[in-house]
Design an enzyme around this catalytic site. Structure first.
Site, short mmCIF file in Angstrom:
data_model
loop_
_atom_site.label_atom_id
_atom_site.label_comp_id
_atom_site.label_asym_id
_atom_site.label_seq_id
_atom_site.Cartn_x
_atom_site.Cartn_y
_atom_site.Cartn_z
N LYS A 174 -4.37 -5.56 -7.66
CA LYS A 174 -4.42 -4.13 -6.04
C LYS A 174 -5.71 -3.20 -6.54
CE LYS A 174 -1.18 -1.08 -6.59
NZ LYS A 174 -1.22 -0.08 -6.12
N ASP A 183 -1.15 4.61 11.64
CA ASP A 183 -2.04 6.03 12.27
C ASP A 183 -1.34 5.15 13.79
OD1 ASP A 183 -4.33 7.07 14.36
OD2 ASP A 183 -4.84 6.45 12.21
N ARG A 192 -1.56 0.70 -15.86
CA ARG A 192 -1.89 1.72 -16.95
C ARG A 192 -1.23 0.55 -18.45
NH1 ARG A 192 0.90 6.60 -14.90
NH2 ARG A 192 1.88 5.47 -13.82
N LYS A 234 -2.09 1.92 2.37
CA LYS A 234 -1.01 2.49 3.08
C LYS A 234 -1.48 2.90 4.82
CE LYS A 234 1.35 3.41 -1.44
NZ LYS A 234 0.54 2.98 -2.35
N ASP A 279 -3.74 -1.14 -0.98
CA ASP A 279 -2.89 -0.74 -1.04
C ASP A 279 -3.31 0.07 -0.65
OD1 ASP A 279 -0.07 0.41 -1.46
OD2 ASP A 279 -0.54 0.93 -3.87
N THR A 293 8.16 6.39 -3.81
CA THR A 293 9.11 6.70 -4.76
C THR A 293 8.92 8.44 -5.41
OG1 THR A 293 7.72 5.98 -6.09
CG2 THR A 293 9.35 4.05 -5.59
N THR A 303 -4.74 1.30 16.55
CA THR A 303 -5.65 1.64 15.34
C THR A 303 -5.69 0.77 14.48
OG1 THR A 303 -6.21 3.82 16.23
CG2 THR A 303 -7.05 3.43 13.66
#
Ligand code: C5P
Length: 232
Positions: free
Chosen positions: A34, A66, A207, A63, A61, A116, A70
């Site tokens: 990702k 618009d 991580r 997100k 990713d 979240t 677009t």
């Protein structure tokens, strides 16, 4: 689908060199990566083609949100990059435009229902009447209606969203922590096996892999945990 292909490693690193190095160290332990804001805005979009040429899958990713024209053209450009997943915010206009932009490419659009980091107070402050749970449910139904391929959700929401969208949509869950690993800033976490058992199709893990002393072993151990859920 193989357990290994369900793991998506989040390349949340500051440079293309660091990302390349990490992918090399992980080797064949992961097949899906990702790329989010941090790497994308540091030249990482170009890495998409490079990873695809190595036989990897890429989740952008970004997100998007618009005006429809677009978003549709942006999604059409992403479709040419070889990426497999692209995220958009779950507004009906935005979702329909993104789906239209994919054309006949293999690009799949994932919708983010409610971030979240938002709670009911944040939504009220932003002018919404609904609480997080109701807004997420409403947007999940709208995503299905718009022909969206899947949703990004926390593993805790997976079972409830599955009931709303049925088996035809993908559920992709971040907030994954192998037993015993540091939670960092994630609050609502699940182990890989539990998230799969709750109905997730793909797990996004950052991580616990990227900051591990041995990222390849960390990825392999997550894949083994995914495998155990599917056997159990
Ligand atoms: O390092 P960690 O495993 O927490 O990384 C999770 C990844 O999933 C990050 O790239 C983060 O931006 C992303 N994500 C998330 N929660 C969401 C949506 C995306 O953690 N609701």
């Amino acid at each position: 689908m193989k357990a290994r292909d369900r793991l998506i490693v989040a390349l949340d690193v500051p440079s293309v060199e660091t990302a390349r190095d990490l992918v090399k160290r992980i080797g064949d332990a992961a097949t899906f990566y990702k790329i989010g804001y941090q790497l994308a805005y540091a030249g990482g979009l170009a890495l998409t083609r490079e990873l695809v040429d190595q036989g990897k899958q890429v989740f952008l990713d970004l997100k998007l949100h618009d005006i429809g024209n677009t978003v549709e053209k942006g999604a059409a450009s992403v479709a040419k990059s070889g990426a497999m997943f692209l995220t958009v915010h779950a507004y009906p206009q935005t979702m329909k435009a993104a789906v239209a932009g994919t054309g006949s490419s293999g690009l799949r659009i994932l919708a983010v229902t409610v971030l979240t980091s938002y709670d009911d107070n944040d939504l009220a402050e932003a002018g919404y009447r609904l609480n997080v749970r109701d807004l997420a449910a409403r947007r999940a139904a709208q995503a299905k209606e718009a022909g969206i391929d899947g949703l990004v959700c926390s593993p805790e929401e997976a079972a409830a969203l599955r009931r709303i969208v049925g088996s035809g949509m993908l559920l992709v869950t971040p907030g994954i922590r192998p037993a015993g690993s540091a939670t960092g800033d994630q609050k609502r976490i699940m182990t890989p096996a539990k998230a799969i058992a709750a109905g997730a199709d793909y797990l996004v893990v950052g991580r616990p892999v990227t900051e591990a002393a041995d990222p390849k072993a960390a990825a392999a151990s997550i894949v083994a945990d995914i495998e155990s859920a599917r056997e159990g």
